[in-house]
Write a protein that holds these residues in place. Structure first.
Motif, PDB file in Angstrom:
ATOM      1  N   LYS A   1     -16.748 -11.135  -3.754  1.00 33.67           N
ATOM      2  CA  LYS A   1     -17.185 -12.490  -3.322  1.00 33.67           C
ATOM      3  C   LYS A   1     -17.855 -12.036  -1.586  1.00 33.67           C
ATOM      4  O   LYS A   1     -17.456 -12.961  -0.990  1.00 33.67           O
ATOM      5  CB  LYS A   1     -16.348 -13.766  -3.418  1.00 33.67           C
ATOM      6  CG  LYS A   1     -16.304 -14.032  -4.553  1.00 33.67           C
ATOM      7  CD  LYS A   1     -15.362 -16.171  -4.274  1.00 33.67           C
ATOM      8  CE  LYS A   1     -15.201 -16.410  -5.561  1.00 33.67           C
ATOM      9  NZ  LYS A   1     -14.306 -17.316  -5.799  1.00 33.67           N
TER      10      LYS A   1
ATOM     11  N   GLY B   1     -19.881 -13.589  -7.500  1.00 37.61           N
ATOM     12  CA  GLY B   1     -20.422 -13.978  -6.371  1.00 37.61           C
ATOM     13  C   GLY B   1     -20.136 -13.070  -4.810  1.00 37.61           C
ATOM     14  O   GLY B   1     -20.539 -13.243  -3.470  1.00 37.61           O
ATOM     15  N   SER B   2     -20.269 -11.189  -5.719  1.00 38.07           N
ATOM     16  CA  SER B   2     -21.098 -10.391  -4.233  1.00 38.07           C
ATOM     17  C   SER B   2     -22.211 -10.411  -4.262  1.00 38.07           C
ATOM     18  O   SER B   2     -23.198 -10.127  -5.619  1.00 38.07           O
ATOM     19  CB  SER B   2     -19.943  -8.939  -4.991  1.00 38.07           C
ATOM     20  OG  SER B   2     -18.628  -9.094  -4.782  1.00 38.07           O
TER      21      SER B   2
ATOM     22  N   LYS C   1     -19.752 -10.206   1.290  1.00 37.49           N
ATOM     23  CA  LYS C   1     -21.106 -10.474   1.132  1.00 37.49           C
ATOM     24  C   LYS C   1     -21.537  -9.459   2.353  1.00 37.49           C
ATOM     25  O   LYS C   1     -21.124  -9.735   3.528  1.00 37.49           O
ATOM     26  CB  LYS C   1     -21.741 -12.306   1.941  1.00 37.49           C
ATOM     27  CG  LYS C   1     -21.204 -12.846   0.755  1.00 37.49           C
ATOM     28  CD  LYS C   1     -21.958 -13.569  -0.396  1.00 37.49           C
ATOM     29  CE  LYS C   1     -21.853 -14.526  -1.367  1.00 37.49           C
ATOM     30  NZ  LYS C   1     -20.575 -14.443  -1.694  1.00 37.49           N
TER      31      LYS C   1
ATOM     32  N   LYS D   1     -17.452 -10.860   5.104  1.00 40.32           N
ATOM     33  CA  LYS D   1     -19.203 -11.129   5.455  1.00 40.32           C
ATOM     34  C   LYS D   1     -19.594  -9.654   6.787  1.00 40.32           C
ATOM     35  O   LYS D   1     -18.204  -9.660   7.594  1.00 40.32           O
ATOM     36  CB  LYS D   1     -20.093 -12.455   6.065  1.00 40.32           C
ATOM     37  CG  LYS D   1     -20.033 -12.949   4.819  1.00 40.32           C
ATOM     38  CD  LYS D   1     -20.387 -14.387   5.875  1.00 40.32           C
ATOM     39  CE  LYS D   1     -20.657 -15.633   4.536  1.00 40.32           C
ATOM     40  NZ  LYS D   1     -19.947 -16.293   4.689  1.00 40.32           N
TER      41      LYS D   1
ATOM     42  N   ASN E   1     -12.615 -13.155  -1.370  1.00 39.24           N
ATOM     43  CA  ASN E   1     -12.398 -14.464  -0.561  1.00 39.24           C
ATOM     44  C   ASN E   1     -14.522 -14.411   0.664  1.00 39.24           C
ATOM     45  O   ASN E   1     -13.984 -15.841   2.202  1.00 39.24           O
ATOM     46  CB  ASN E   1     -11.414 -14.596   0.913  1.00 39.24           C
ATOM     47  CG  ASN E   1     -11.188 -14.744  -0.564  1.00 39.24           C
ATOM     48  OD1 ASN E   1     -10.480 -15.550  -1.302  1.00 39.24           O
ATOM     49  ND2 ASN E   1      -8.905 -14.492   0.248  1.00 39.24           N
ATOM     50  N   ASP E   2     -15.397 -13.691  -0.144  1.00 38.73           N
ATOM     51  CA  ASP E   2     -16.563 -14.608   1.728  1.00 38.73           C
ATOM     52  C   ASP E   2     -16.477 -13.441   2.345  1.00 38.73           C
ATOM     53  O   ASP E   2     -17.387 -14.061   3.218  1.00 38.73           O
ATOM     54  CB  ASP E   2     -16.722 -15.811   1.166  1.00 38.73           C
ATOM     55  CG  ASP E   2     -17.082 -16.611   0.256  1.00 38.73           C
ATOM     56  OD1 ASP E   2     -17.972 -15.917  -0.530  1.00 38.73           O
ATOM     57  OD2 ASP E   2     -16.864 -17.866  -0.029  1.00 38.73           O
TER      58      ASP E   2
END
Length: 244
Positions: A105, A136-137, A107, A79, A76-77
């Motif tokens: 996902k 998305g990773s 980052k 970071k 879920n994004d």
């Protein structure tokens, strides 16, 4: 410490609430995570939408008995961002060792002059400087030195797989160094830029999406006299050398 399960040096996540964790740390952080037991060991772990940012000059050292991750970012994004001149050292005595692992996902981005040194002592295991998995990773390395070994011999410098995982801009700044091979699954993407006297010491069969080679060297003579291949979908650059 001696942990049979899991040890983490820094963790931000959303395990039970709707709010994701946030950690912000300034410059010159030194974080040593030493697990004398048999459990998994993490240096920095950002999970499920959480954010961790660390300033310049990070010194991260992680060692453990089983699987070891320097930095892990997933779901879920979530970071992790690091400032300039960061160093990540990850060692596993009996398991897999990863410098940076992004998945689902996650980052990750580091400013210039990141150093990743990863080793798996057990030659039946494996190591990777950067592992990116899942749609998305993304790991973005803005100038880096990457080295990974398993049982004392070279392993994956960069490994991307599983439905569109991305590692981008590794070796973008002058003097970058990569030691090991790069593996990119058919659904993944790896873009490498070598510029101004950067050097890639290729130690085994490698494939990537885009290789940009400006005034730098890709050296394929360090594969223990085996016949290694380098497959690139797109090749660009000027005055680059591929040594065979």
């Amino acid at each position: 410490n001696n942990q049979p399960n899991v040890m983490k040096g820094m963790y931000a996540g959303d395990n039970a609430t709707m709010d994701s964790g946030i950690i912000e740390v300034g410059d010159n952080l030194e974080l040593n995570v030493i697990n004398a037991g048999t459990g998994w060991t993490y240096g920095i772990d950002s999970y499920d939408g959480a954010t961790i940012s660390v300033g310049d000059g990070l010194r991260l050292f992680v060692t453990g008995g089983k699987d070891t991750r320097g930095v892990e970012v997933g779901f879920n994004d979530a970071k992790v961002t690091l400032g300039e001149n960061a160093s990540i050292i990850a060692n596993s005595r009996d398991g897999v060792a990863l410098g940076v692992f992004v998945f689902n996902k996650g980052k990750f981005e580091a400013a210039k002059d990141l150093v990743i040194n990863v080793s798996a002592d057990d030659g039946s295991q494996w190591a990777a400087g950067v592992l990116a998995q899942g749609t998305g990773s993304e790991a973005v390395l803005n100038g880096a030195v990457i080295s990974a070994t398993e049982g004392g011999t070279a392993s994956y410098a960069i490994y991307t797989y599983n439905n569109g995982s991305v590692v981008g801009n590794a070796g973008k700044y002058s003097g970058s160094f990569i030691e090991g091979w790069i593996s990119t699954a058919s659904t993944a993407k790896t873009n490498i830029s070598l510029e101004e006297a950067s050097y890639w010491k290729v130690t085994g069969d490698s494939n990537l999406t885009h290789l940009h080679n400006d005034n730098s060297i890709v050296d394929m003579t360090h594969d223990s006299n085996t016949f290694s291949t380098l497959t690139v979908d797109n090749l660009s650059g000027e005055n680059g050398v591929i040594k065979m």
